[in-house]
Design a protein around this motif. Structure first.
Motif, PDB file in Angstrom:
ATOM      1  N   ARG A  22       1.410   7.786   4.569  1.00 32.66           N
ATOM      2  CA  ARG A  22       1.075   7.880   3.146  1.00 32.66           C
ATOM      3  C   ARG A  22       2.295   7.608   2.277  1.00 32.66           C
ATOM      4  NH1 ARG A  22      -2.698  13.329   3.648  1.00 32.66           N
ATOM      5  NH2 ARG A  22      -3.461  12.724   5.679  1.00 32.66           N
ATOM      6  N   VAL A  23       3.420   8.163   2.695  1.00 35.13           N
ATOM      7  CA  VAL A  23       4.672   7.955   1.962  1.00 35.13           C
ATOM      8  C   VAL A  23       5.120   6.505   2.120  1.00 35.13           C
ATOM      9  CG1 VAL A  23       7.072   8.687   1.730  1.00 35.13           C
ATOM     10  CG2 VAL A  23       5.304  10.375   2.329  1.00 35.13           C
ATOM     11  N   LEU A  24       5.050   5.988   3.332  1.00 33.31           N
ATOM     12  CA  LEU A  24       5.493   4.617   3.586  1.00 33.31           C
ATOM     13  C   LEU A  24       4.631   3.610   2.832  1.00 33.31           C
ATOM     14  CD1 LEU A  24       6.285   4.939   7.390  1.00 33.31           C
ATOM     15  CD2 LEU A  24       7.888   5.011   5.459  1.00 33.31           C
ATOM     16  N   ASP A  25       3.325   3.829   2.797  1.00 39.19           N
ATOM     17  CA  ASP A  25       2.442   2.934   2.041  1.00 39.19           C
ATOM     18  C   ASP A  25       2.818   2.921   0.561  1.00 39.19           C
ATOM     19  OD1 ASP A  25       0.959   2.157   4.271  1.00 39.19           O
ATOM     20  OD2 ASP A  25      -0.674   3.574   3.891  1.00 39.19           O
ATOM     21  N   ALA A  26       3.123   4.084   0.001  1.00 37.96           N
ATOM     22  CA  ALA A  26       3.494   4.162  -1.423  1.00 37.96           C
ATOM     23  C   ALA A  26       4.833   3.476  -1.679  1.00 37.96           C
ATOM     24  CB  ALA A  26       3.539   5.609  -1.882  1.00 37.96           C
ATOM     25  N   LEU A  27       5.788   3.625  -0.778  1.00 36.34           N
ATOM     26  CA  LEU A  27       7.089   2.990  -0.946  1.00 36.34           C
ATOM     27  C   LEU A  27       7.008   1.467  -0.837  1.00 36.34           C
ATOM     28  CD1 LEU A  27       9.443   5.428   0.989  1.00 36.34           C
ATOM     29  CD2 LEU A  27       9.454   4.967  -1.469  1.00 36.34           C
ATOM     30  N   ARG A  28       6.066   0.982  -0.076  1.00 34.77           N
ATOM     31  CA  ARG A  28       5.948  -0.468   0.146  1.00 34.77           C
ATOM     32  C   ARG A  28       5.284  -1.189  -1.013  1.00 34.77           C
ATOM     33  NH1 ARG A  28       4.531   0.868   6.209  1.00 34.77           N
ATOM     34  NH2 ARG A  28       6.654   1.130   6.961  1.00 34.77           N
ATOM     35  N   GLU A  29       4.635  -0.478  -1.896  1.00 31.38           N
ATOM     36  CA  GLU A  29       4.040  -1.051  -3.113  1.00 31.38           C
ATOM     37  C   GLU A  29       3.225  -2.310  -2.862  1.00 31.38           C
ATOM     38  OE1 GLU A  29       6.481  -1.384  -6.604  1.00 31.38           O
ATOM     39  OE2 GLU A  29       7.812   0.185  -5.884  1.00 31.38           O
ATOM     40  N   THR A  30       2.293  -2.264  -1.921  1.00 29.69           N
ATOM     41  CA  THR A  30       1.431  -3.413  -1.687  1.00 29.69           C
ATOM     42  C   THR A  30       0.416  -3.524  -2.817  1.00 29.69           C
ATOM     43  OG1 THR A  30      -0.050  -2.059  -0.342  1.00 29.69           O
ATOM     44  CG2 THR A  30       1.674  -3.282   0.817  1.00 29.69           C
ATOM     45  N   ALA A  31      -0.165  -4.697  -2.979  1.00 28.21           N
ATOM     46  CA  ALA A  31      -1.112  -4.945  -4.070  1.00 28.21           C
ATOM     47  C   ALA A  31      -2.391  -4.115  -3.915  1.00 28.21           C
ATOM     48  CB  ALA A  31      -1.447  -6.427  -4.131  1.00 28.21           C
ATOM     49  N   ALA A  32      -2.897  -4.017  -2.702  1.00 28.80           N
ATOM     50  CA  ALA A  32      -4.130  -3.275  -2.455  1.00 28.80           C
ATOM     51  C   ALA A  32      -3.824  -1.921  -1.829  1.00 28.80           C
ATOM     52  CB  ALA A  32      -5.036  -4.069  -1.520  1.00 28.80           C
ATOM     53  N   ALA A  33      -4.639  -0.935  -2.169  1.00 30.18           N
ATOM     54  CA  ALA A  33      -4.476   0.398  -1.584  1.00 30.18           C
ATOM     55  C   ALA A  33      -4.818   0.347  -0.094  1.00 30.18           C
ATOM     56  CB  ALA A  33      -5.384   1.395  -2.282  1.00 30.18           C
ATOM     57  N   ALA A  34      -4.041   1.050   0.711  1.00 27.15           N
ATOM     58  CA  ALA A  34      -4.320   1.154   2.145  1.00 27.15           C
ATOM     59  C   ALA A  34      -5.524   2.063   2.351  1.00 27.15           C
ATOM     60  CB  ALA A  34      -3.102   1.732   2.864  1.00 27.15           C
ATOM     61  N   VAL A  35      -6.303   1.802   3.378  1.00 19.91           N
ATOM     62  CA  VAL A  35      -7.420   2.659   3.771  1.00 19.91           C
ATOM     63  C   VAL A  35      -7.228   2.927   5.252  1.00 19.91           C
ATOM     64  CG1 VAL A  35      -9.923   2.871   3.967  1.00 19.91           C
ATOM     65  CG2 VAL A  35      -8.932   1.633   2.017  1.00 19.91           C
ATOM     66  N   ARG A  36      -6.965   4.217   5.590  1.00 17.76           N
ATOM     67  CA  ARG A  36      -6.592   4.533   6.967  1.00 17.76           C
ATOM     68  C   ARG A  36      -7.280   5.798   7.479  1.00 17.76           C
ATOM     69  NH1 ARG A  36      -2.043   1.385   8.068  1.00 17.76           N
ATOM     70  NH2 ARG A  36      -0.769   0.826   6.272  1.00 17.76           N
ATOM     71  N   PRO A  37      -7.864   5.729   8.675  1.00 17.20           N
ATOM     72  CA  PRO A  37      -8.388   6.930   9.336  1.00 17.20           C
ATOM     73  C   PRO A  37      -7.300   7.558  10.209  1.00 17.20           C
ATOM     74  CG  PRO A  37      -9.085   4.996  10.540  1.00 17.20           C
ATOM     75  CD  PRO A  37      -8.278   4.508   9.354  1.00 17.20           C
TER      76      PRO A  37
END
Length: 134
Positions: A112-127
């Motif tokens: 969750r932290v890594l996804d936010a730091l990477r600032e990708t255009a689309a939100a990640a969706v992860r189980p």
């Protein structure tokens, strides 16, 4: 609905709290209250846990704990005021880098932290199962 805020002052660090109840590092956040908008709840939870005022910038991810059927929304946020202060929920604070995050928390929280730091255009969706990504 669970909410988490990733306060990211730059692309290199994110604010984590050390939870007083289990001594684990996590992004600040909590449960949305009845009648409260998502952004209102996010602001309230961050203020309660950190003393900071924030403004949500973007949804960075949606994470579902498949074993407990809990959905968590994570937002990248900017700090707009306040001051860090320990409280009943947070005993310490840390500005963590991308390299430090995996060693501080379970994979399901670290991503969750890594996804936010990477600032990708689309939100990640992860189980996940509460500890590991699925």
């Amino acid at each position: 609905m669970l909410l988490r805020a990733l306060c990211v002052p730059d692309r290199f660090r994110a604010l984590l709290i050390r939870r007083r109840d289990n001594q684990r590092w996590e992004p600040p956040g909590g449960i949305l209250e009845l009648g409260e908008s998502i952004h209102e709840g996010l602001r309230r939870e961050v203020r309660e846990e950190t003393g900071l005022d924030i403004e949500p910038i973007a949804l960075s991810g949606v994470y579902k704990n498949m074993t407990r059927a809990i959905v968590n929304l994570v937002f990248r946020c900017k700090i707009t005021g306040g001051a860090l202060a320990t409280n009943d929920e947070a005993s310490d604070f840390r500005w963590a880098t991308e390299a430090e995050v995996p060693g501080l928390m379970d994979e399901a929280y670290a991503i969750r932290v890594l996804d936010a730091l990477r600032e990708t255009a689309a939100a990640a969706v992860r189980p996940h199962d509460g500890v590991h990504l699925l």
